[in-house]
Design a protein around this motif. Structure first.
Motif, PDB file in Angstrom:
ATOM      1  N   GLU A   1       0.806  -1.221   0.000  1.00  0.00           N
ATOM      2  CA  GLU A   1       0.000   0.000   0.000  1.00  0.00           C
ATOM      3  C   GLU A   1       0.842   1.277   0.000  1.00  0.00           C
ATOM      4  OE1 GLU A   1      -3.491   0.091   2.274  1.00  0.00           O
ATOM      5  OE2 GLU A   1      -3.564  -2.084   2.553  1.00  0.00           O
ATOM      6  N   PRO A   2       1.605   1.473  -1.060  1.00  0.00           N
ATOM      7  CA  PRO A   2       2.468   2.659  -1.112  1.00  0.00           C
ATOM      8  C   PRO A   2       1.675   3.959  -1.157  1.00  0.00           C
ATOM      9  CG  PRO A   2       2.460   1.517  -3.217  1.00  0.00           C
ATOM     10  CD  PRO A   2       1.754   0.628  -2.244  1.00  0.00           C
ATOM     11  N   SER A   3       0.403   3.903  -1.502  1.00  0.00           N
ATOM     12  CA  SER A   3      -0.339   5.156  -1.661  1.00  0.00           C
ATOM     13  C   SER A   3      -1.140   5.516  -0.429  1.00  0.00           C
ATOM     14  CB  SER A   3      -1.298   5.038  -2.850  1.00  0.00           C
ATOM     15  OG  SER A   3      -2.346   4.154  -2.510  1.00  0.00           O
ATOM     16  N   LEU A   4      -1.020   4.675   0.611  1.00  0.00           N
ATOM     17  CA  LEU A   4      -1.867   4.870   1.786  1.00  0.00           C
ATOM     18  C   LEU A   4      -1.705   6.267   2.372  1.00  0.00           C
ATOM     19  CD1 LEU A   4      -3.812   3.244   3.713  1.00  0.00           C
ATOM     20  CD2 LEU A   4      -1.840   3.025   5.207  1.00  0.00           C
ATOM     21  N   GLY A   5      -2.833   6.955   2.463  1.00  0.00           N
ATOM     22  CA  GLY A   5      -2.835   8.254   3.127  1.00  0.00           C
ATOM     23  C   GLY A   5      -2.206   9.388   2.335  1.00  0.00           C
ATOM     24  N   LEU A   6      -1.996   9.155   1.052  1.00  0.00           N
ATOM     25  CA  LEU A   6      -1.340  10.203   0.266  1.00  0.00           C
ATOM     26  C   LEU A   6      -2.364  11.019  -0.524  1.00  0.00           C
ATOM     27  CD1 LEU A   6       1.829   8.454  -1.172  1.00  0.00           C
ATOM     28  CD2 LEU A   6       1.461   9.565   1.037  1.00  0.00           C
ATOM     29  N   ALA A   7      -2.011  12.259  -0.760  1.00  0.00           N
ATOM     30  CA  ALA A   7      -2.849  13.102  -1.607  1.00  0.00           C
ATOM     31  C   ALA A   7      -2.845  12.527  -3.018  1.00  0.00           C
ATOM     32  CB  ALA A   7      -2.294  14.522  -1.622  1.00  0.00           C
ATOM     33  N   PRO A   8      -3.980  12.680  -3.757  1.00  0.00           N
ATOM     34  CA  PRO A   8      -4.079  12.085  -5.100  1.00  0.00           C
ATOM     35  C   PRO A   8      -2.891  12.419  -5.985  1.00  0.00           C
ATOM     36  CG  PRO A   8      -6.178  13.022  -4.425  1.00  0.00           C
ATOM     37  CD  PRO A   8      -5.219  13.329  -3.337  1.00  0.00           C
ATOM     38  N   ILE A   9      -2.429  13.633  -5.887  1.00  0.00           N
ATOM     39  CA  ILE A   9      -1.328  14.027  -6.773  1.00  0.00           C
ATOM     40  C   ILE A   9      -0.069  13.248  -6.442  1.00  0.00           C
ATOM     41  CG2 ILE A   9      -0.716  16.014  -5.313  1.00  0.00           C
ATOM     42  CD1 ILE A   9      -0.047  17.432  -8.020  1.00  0.00           C
ATOM     43  N   LEU A  10       0.108  12.991  -5.135  1.00  0.00           N
ATOM     44  CA  LEU A  10       1.264  12.219  -4.699  1.00  0.00           C
ATOM     45  C   LEU A  10       1.125  10.746  -5.090  1.00  0.00           C
ATOM     46  CD1 LEU A  10       2.481  13.418  -1.187  1.00  0.00           C
ATOM     47  CD2 LEU A  10       3.843  12.867  -3.217  1.00  0.00           C
ATOM     48  N   VAL A  11      -0.135  10.281  -5.040  1.00  0.00           N
ATOM     49  CA  VAL A  11      -0.365   8.890  -5.439  1.00  0.00           C
ATOM     50  C   VAL A  11       0.108   8.688  -6.863  1.00  0.00           C
ATOM     51  CG1 VAL A  11      -2.121   7.142  -5.864  1.00  0.00           C
ATOM     52  CG2 VAL A  11      -2.309   8.618  -3.852  1.00  0.00           C
ATOM     53  N   ASP A  12      -0.271   9.590  -7.706  1.00  0.00           N
ATOM     54  CA  ASP A  12       0.150   9.501  -9.105  1.00  0.00           C
ATOM     55  C   ASP A  12       1.663   9.508  -9.203  1.00  0.00           C
ATOM     56  OD1 ASP A  12      -2.436   9.344  -9.838  1.00  0.00           O
ATOM     57  OD2 ASP A  12      -2.641  11.485 -10.386  1.00  0.00           O
ATOM     58  N   ALA A  13       2.255  10.395  -8.432  1.00  0.00           N
ATOM     59  CA  ALA A  13       3.715  10.515  -8.497  1.00  0.00           C
ATOM     60  C   ALA A  13       4.376   9.216  -8.061  1.00  0.00           C
ATOM     61  CB  ALA A  13       4.177  11.668  -7.610  1.00  0.00           C
ATOM     62  N   ILE A  14       3.860   8.660  -6.971  1.00  0.00           N
ATOM     63  CA  ILE A  14       4.449   7.423  -6.462  1.00  0.00           C
ATOM     64  C   ILE A  14       4.321   6.318  -7.511  1.00  0.00           C
ATOM     65  CG2 ILE A  14       4.084   5.551  -4.795  1.00  0.00           C
ATOM     66  CD1 ILE A  14       5.237   7.564  -3.139  1.00  0.00           C
ATOM     67  N   PHE A  15       3.165   6.233  -8.138  1.00  0.00           N
ATOM     68  CA  PHE A  15       2.989   5.175  -9.139  1.00  0.00           C
ATOM     69  C   PHE A  15       3.848   5.408 -10.360  1.00  0.00           C
ATOM     70  CE2 PHE A  15       0.153   1.773  -8.055  1.00  0.00           C
ATOM     71  CZ  PHE A  15      -0.296   2.189  -6.809  1.00  0.00           C
ATOM     72  N   GLU A  16       4.081   6.650 -10.625  1.00  0.00           N
ATOM     73  CA  GLU A  16       4.985   6.975 -11.722  1.00  0.00           C
ATOM     74  C   GLU A  16       6.376   6.414 -11.403  1.00  0.00           C
ATOM     75  OE1 GLU A  16       6.122   7.705 -15.110  1.00  0.00           O
ATOM     76  OE2 GLU A  16       3.994   8.099 -14.625  1.00  0.00           O
ATOM     77  N   VAL A  17       6.782   6.622 -10.133  1.00  0.00           N
ATOM     78  CA  VAL A  17       8.079   6.117  -9.700  1.00  0.00           C
ATOM     79  C   VAL A  17       8.119   4.592  -9.761  1.00  0.00           C
ATOM     80  CG1 VAL A  17       9.586   5.890  -7.702  1.00  0.00           C
ATOM     81  CG2 VAL A  17       8.622   8.111  -8.275  1.00  0.00           C
ATOM     82  N   ILE A  18       7.019   3.989  -9.360  1.00  0.00           N
ATOM     83  CA  ILE A  18       6.970   2.520  -9.382  1.00  0.00           C
ATOM     84  C   ILE A  18       7.206   1.999 -10.788  1.00  0.00           C
ATOM     85  CG2 ILE A  18       5.413   0.536  -9.103  1.00  0.00           C
ATOM     86  CD1 ILE A  18       4.184   2.072  -6.692  1.00  0.00           C
ATOM     87  N   ARG A  19       6.579   2.638 -11.757  1.00  0.00           N
ATOM     88  CA  ARG A  19       6.773   2.208 -13.150  1.00  0.00           C
ATOM     89  C   ARG A  19       8.213   2.422 -13.584  1.00  0.00           C
ATOM     90  NH1 ARG A  19       2.324   5.357 -14.128  1.00  0.00           N
ATOM     91  NH2 ARG A  19       0.434   4.180 -13.627  1.00  0.00           N
ATOM     92  N   GLU A  20       8.747   3.539 -13.123  1.00  0.00           N
ATOM     93  CA  GLU A  20      10.132   3.858 -13.464  1.00  0.00           C
ATOM     94  C   GLU A  20      11.095   2.803 -12.921  1.00  0.00           C
ATOM     95  OE1 GLU A  20      12.452   7.786 -12.591  1.00  0.00           O
ATOM     96  OE2 GLU A  20      10.339   8.315 -12.986  1.00  0.00           O
ATOM     97  N   ILE A  21      10.855   2.449 -11.644  1.00  0.00           N
ATOM     98  CA  ILE A  21      11.703   1.440 -10.995  1.00  0.00           C
ATOM     99  C   ILE A  21      11.622   0.138 -11.773  1.00  0.00           C
ATOM    100  CG2 ILE A  21      11.966  -0.002  -8.929  1.00  0.00           C
ATOM    101  CD1 ILE A  21      10.776   2.400  -7.341  1.00  0.00           C
TER     102      ILE A  21
END
Ligand SMILES: Nc1ncnc2c1ncn2[C@@H]1O[C@H](COP(=O)(O)OP(=O)(O)OP(=O)(O)O)[C@@H](O)[C@H]1O
Ligand SMILES: [Mg+2]
Lengths: 386, 452, 255
Positions: free
Chosen positions: C181-201
């Motif tokens: 649950e990397p997106s837990l408690g994050l603002a929507p914009i941050l969620v997107d950013a985190i998932f962007e990073v996940i794809r990058e990784i």
């Protein structure tokens, strides 16, 4: 094992087998649980709450004020000489308490166990030091010349510390490891059992009386005199060595790989595991280091006082434990400072109101801390089990 | 007194107690009534006993007076002191493993068992005052004579000022539910503290003193009595402190004593509770004033502890009063040589009676008991009184009339059963050993004089 | 669930080469005391994949990751990592085998700095140069962490903490990354950013097993997905098929 204090925010819990929740206790929120039922209590409670939070928030300041006052009182009573002598006495005692307290705090920090056997490791270490010094004829070496003394110290410290460290590791391996995920009471009782066991063995092996270490003659003479207070080389040695060891430990824990492993294991064992840290080895290392410091304290004790006894670590251990609680159990710096504070309280309390009260005073302080400031003076996270 | 515990038990030596009863001695007791022709027709069995801590931490002390008492019985048998009657001896041990030494509960159980035997006419013991507290009521209830060679607690026999102190809290009257059957051949701490006060003020010339005690009945009692007599002598107590026996450092209080200008330190307590450590810490603090203690301090361990600090001559300047050095008395010489002859086969130190201050006390206590029994037999036409209780009462009555010349010199008892043969020797540490300086006696009005 | 109660897509048969499977759970049963949390769970993650694990609260997702990491052992069944059974291998050892795990609740070392937390991630690595490169990479992925590198982790905001948690897991240079649950408690914009990073990784070659409450986002990111229900795998298959499944749409996608 904390190095910092007052960190806001919480690290949510639920480690490996521990179902604990780790929360930082905010000093202001520690007020006694009150029921708002009756009107009388309803009216009085806010006052209690206010007083409670006042004391709780200013606990350190109050304690410090008390110590300063008792130092001043001692000055009024016996002048600068008495005050100076007692400060010297307090620092010497405090240095020993501090080193022992660190062992309690390190172990508590990492496995949340009050290692009751720690005081007895101190005792055993005193006998290790005697054995090492006698076997290697260090007594004659130490008194032969200054170089001989340094050499003797360079031998007796590491050897006693290693022996004690291995003893501590063995205790952890045999008595605590299997109980790591058991309810807290189980290892606590085991710890008391280990303590009794060590004391029993020491009693049978070493007899019921004080045993002369022969090391009191190692360091001798007056270094300098301030007014009428003679400060001996031994006094400087005791305090200096303790401070040196504490700073070395601080650097070790801050900078080395193992030190970091110890800190992270103390903070979150599961996360440490996920980082590839060998928890067993890290906990073993913690026992090793804590016990080694107790051994250093025992060597210092042996050189300062010249005799040890089968149960000498018992009371000393309890007082050192109080020092650890005072500094915030789990907090290494806190334990060091707490040791010196307890030394001051012990000596100045005893000097002012009579030595019979020294220990009562220490335990009164323990109760007060637990009531008003369970996180200790320097605060550290308090882990509560769900 | 409360003896410091030391050493571990020697099984072999205790076992030897029983074996030795068979060894006869050729010597004669010093008493005049040894002929005992009038009681040749006596028949029956008379038993005497001793109760001492023989094992655990007390194994280095208790066996000596027990061996000495046994020697007295052996000699009485050789001399037919009881005529045709059989004289038996029982040795009881009041130590337990639990206490690693003397145990009051065990002492009471021993006296109860002995009292149940109608042939038992008296017991020599106990060694420790704490044990006496539990044994005296049992002996009193059973009209059984109890003669201690070593109890110095004053409250066992008489009410003195300190008995009500919370650490002592002895209700003397309640110790005697029946007749007063307790005697002792050693002077009490009242006399000892009077002598200590005299020594501190007049011998050591210390007019201000700081007083430690170890919070135990013996030490606290001695300290309180000492302060009372010291003040009466004109001295000033500049401070006092009660510290638990586990105290490991005394430097805080010594600094206080120093700042208050104490000219001497008094320690009421035992070496095991820190007497020698006080001297050690005095050395570290550079305090070159005398330390005075009671009999609880006068042992080798004191010197070891005192010298364990950096200053190796710390034990010098240390004084303690203790049981008179009876080894020096002319009257004791015969006894010690008889002891050595009788127990030559025992392992050291038990083969040498002079190794323990209370050995001769055990010997005289038993002899006094035996002679009291003998005088009852003589007074009763050479036969034991018909009932056991009458016999016991007669023995106690005879003990009150005691006028005995033994190893300790001349002993009589006062109304409380305390010996009038008082005396304490002042010892000083000299070259690593306690050396007797003078022996002092104190009379009933508190005047101290040099006895020898 | 499909109408006949069978999974829409059968769990992939064991046809690929062993080395291709980074994670291979074979019918594992996991218990907490007497409570059974996983019932015969089989799951596999292949080299280079992003696999999503979805399911409602208490379904057993976290337990699955904990089992893979060795924090808990299955009572039955087998766990294979990189083709090898890991019975009796401790969690620390598994981490050193190349399993990075950003656990549920982040579990940062609160009284250590950001930098120290990241260093702890690289605890078992010896290659200093590699560590420096990876640190740089984490700082590039999360520029915010560079600014805060000497701040105590416990005092970071939730989103920042999540970055540290992922960064710390990355610092071990894992072959496979478990994200709970990397997106837990994050603002929507941050969620997107985190998932962007996940794809990058993932694009850089790291295999990822991802738990995410936002099923749609998870499935869109992943190539395949598993749906856990009450401790058992209810559905599994390629993401598009799962997204298309009416059951999933109703239960997890809120459509
Ligand atoms: N330490 C534990 N002790 C006992 N039961 C546990 C423990 N941890 C989890 N469980 C139980 O196991 C089941 C699965 O829990 P798990 O944490 O794997 O669920 P999850 O799918 O991650 O849920 P969420 O989405 O809420 O995080 C739950 O019923 C939970 O109550
Ligand atoms: Mg979960």
């Amino acid at each position: 094992m904390s190095d910092q204090s007052g960190t806001p925010g919480a690290a949510p819990g639920g480690t490996g087998g521990r179902t604990g929740a780790v929360t930082l206790v905010d000093q202001g929120n520690l007020g006694p649980r009150t029921s708002e039922g009756s009107s009388f209590f309803g009216a009085v409670t806010p006052i209690f709450r206010f007083l409670y939070s006042l004391i709780s928030k200013n606990f350190g300041a109050l304690l410090l004020a008390l110590i300063v006052l008792s130092i001043f009182g001692t000055f009024l009573q016996g002048g600068a000489t008495l005050m100076g002598n007692q400060i010297k006495n307090a620092l010497v005692l405090g240095a020993i308490y501090a080193l022992v307290a660190i062992g309690y705090t390190m172990v508590y920090g990492i496995i949340e166990l009050i290692n009751f056997a720690h005081g007895d490791v101190f005792t055993v270490s005193g006998f290790y030091a005697i054995f090492i010094a006698n076997t290697l004829h260090l007594n004659s070496l130490a008194t032969s010349s200054f170089g001989g003394l340094l050499l003797a110290l360079a031998i007796v410290f590491p050897l006693s510390m290693i022996a004690a460290g291995l003893t501590g590791m063995a205790i952890e391996f045999v008595a605590y490891r299997r109980l790591r995920d058991a309810p807290r009471l189980a290892p606590l009782i085991t710890a008391i059992g280990v303590s009794f066991l060590i004391e029993g063995v020491m009693l049978v092996r070493e007899g019921p009386d004080y045993v002369t270490t022969g090391q009191a003659s190692w360091i001798n003479g007056t270094a300098f005199t301030i007014g009428k207070v003679a400060v001996g080389y031994t006094d400087l040695f005791v305090v200096g060595t303790a401070l040196l060891l504490m700073f070395a430990l601080g650097a070790f824990v801050q900078r080395t790989r193992l030190g970091k492993a110890m800190r992270s294991t103390a903070q979150d064992r599961t996360a440490a595991l996920l980082c590839g840290i060998d928890i067993n080895r890290t906990i073993s290392a913690t026992f090793f280091i804590g016990s080694a410091l107790a051994a250093a304290a025992a060597v210092i004790y042996s050189i300062n006082y010249g005799d040890v006894k089968w149960n000498i670590g018992f009371r000393l251990g309890i007082i050192a434990f109080t020092a650890a609680v005072l500094g915030g159990i789990g907090n290494i710096v806190g334990a060091g400072v707490g040791g010196f504070l307890i030394g001051l309280i012990y000596v100045f309390g005893g000097s002012l109101i009579g030595g019979a009260w020294s220990e009562a005073l220490i335990f009164a302080i323990l109760v007060l801390i637990l009531t008003f400031r369970p996180v200790g003076l320097f605060g550290v996270e308090v882990t509560t089990r769900a | 007194m409360v003896k410091p515990t030391k050493g571990v038990l020697s099984i072999a030596s205790i076992a030897a107690l029983g074996v030795l009863a068979a060894c006869g001695t050729t010597s004669t007791p010093t008493s005049s009534s040894a002929g005992a022709t009038g009681i040749a027709g006596c028949h029956g069995t008379i038993t005497v006993a001793s109760d001492m801590p023989l094992t655990g931490g007390d194994a280095t002390d208790g066996p000596f007076p027990a061996y000495a008492a046994q020697l007295a019985v052996t000699q009485a048998n050789a001399n037919k002191l009881m005529g045709g009657c059989t004289l038996k001896y029982i040795s009881k041990d009041d130590s337990t493993v639990l206490k690693n030494g003397h145990d009051p509960a065990q002492g009471a159980a021993n006296i109860t068992a002995l009292a149940a035997d109608p042939t038992v006419m008296g017991v020599v013991g106990p060694f420790n005052s704490s044990v006496a507290l539990s044994e005296i009521p049992v002996a009193s209830r059973n009209h059984l004579a109890l003669i201690s060679p070593a109890n110095t607690n004053p409250c066992l026999t008489a009410v003195v000022a300190v008995c009500s102190d919370p650490t002592i809290a002895i209700n003397t009257a309640s110790l005697y539910p029946g007749p007063h059957t307790y005697f002792r051949v050693i002077a009490s701490d009242v006399q000892q503290s009077e002598i200590d006060a005299y020594v501190a003020y007049s011998v050591l010339k210390a007019h201000t003193i700081y007083v430690f005690d170890d919070q135990e009945a013996y030490g606290r009692g001695l300290a309180l009595l000492f302060m009372k007599y010291y003040k009466a002598d004109g001295g000033s107590v500049v401070g006092s402190v009660s510290l638990p026996g586990a105290t490991t450092t005394f430097s805080t209080q010594l600094s206080v004593a120093q700042s208050k200008g104490a000219q001497a330190i008094f320690f009421g307590g035992t070496t095991g509770n820190g007497c020698g450590l006080v001297r050690r810490d005095m050395g570290s603090a550079g305090m070159n004033i005398p330390l005075l203690g009671g009999d609880g301090c006068e042992d080798q361990l004191f010197i070891t502890n005192a010298n364990s600090g950096a200053k190796t001559s710390e034990a010098n300047g240390s004084y303690a009063t203790s049981a008179p050095d009876v080894t020096k008395l002319a009257s004791s010489a015969t006894f010690f040589s008889q002891y050595a002859a009788a127990y030559a086969s025992l392992p050291a130190p038990y083969n040498n009676g002079t190794k323990e201050p209370y050995t001769a006390y055990g010997y005289d206590a038993m002899n006094i008991l035996l002679h009291a029994i003998n005088s009852v037999l003589v007074g009763n036409g050479g036969q034991p009184p018909s009932s056991s209780q009458t016999f016991r009462d007669d023995v106690v009555a005879a003990l009150r009339q005691t006028s005995y010349d033994g190893a300790l010199g001349h002993t009589t008892f006062d109304a409380n059963g305390d010996t009038t043969n008082t005396g304490f020797t002042l010892y000083k540490v000299t070259n690593g050993a306690w050396v007797g300086v003078n022996t002092y006696a104190v009379d009933t009005s508190g005047n101290v004089s040099v006895k020898s | 669930m499909s109408e006949n109660g069978q999974p829409v897509v059968a769990i992939a048969a064991d046809t690929t080469t062993v080395t291709d499977k980074v994670i291979d759970l074979r019918a594992i049963d996991v218990y907490y005391g007497r409570v059974q949390a996983l019932i015969g769970v089989s799951l596999e993650v292949r080299q280079g994949e992003i696999v999503a694990l979805i399911g409602s609260n208490g379904a057993g997702k976290t337990t699955t990751l904990r089992t893979i990491s060795g924090l808990i052992s299955p009572r039955k069944g087998q766990v294979l990592l990189f083709g090898k059974a890991i019975q009796g291998v401790g969690a620390a050892q598994i981490a050193r085998l190349g399993v990075g795990h950003a656990p549920e609740g982040r579990r940062l070392f609160a009284r250590m700095t950001v930098r120290e937390n990241l260093d702890m991630g690289a605890y078992s690595r010896g290659d200093r140069a590699g560590i420096r490169t990876d640190l740089e990479r984490v700082y590039t992925l999360f520029p915010r962490l560079r600014e805060r590198d000497s701040q105590l982790a416990g005092s970071l905001s939730g989103g920042e903490q999540q970055m540290v948690a992922i960064g710390r897991a990355l610092m071990s240079a894992p072959k496979v990354l478990l994200l709970d649950e990397p997106s837990l408690g994050l603002a929507p914009i941050l969620v997107d950013a985190i998932f962007e990073v996940i794809r990058e990784i993932n694009a850089k070659g790291t295999t990822i097993l991802l738990i995410e409450q936002n099923a749609l986002l998870a499935l869109k990111t992943a190539v395949r997905g598993y749906v856990l229900e009450n401790g058992a795998v209810a559905l599994a298959g390629p993401s598009e098929e799962l997204i298309a499944s009416p059951d999933i749409q109703r239960a997890y996608l809120g459509m």
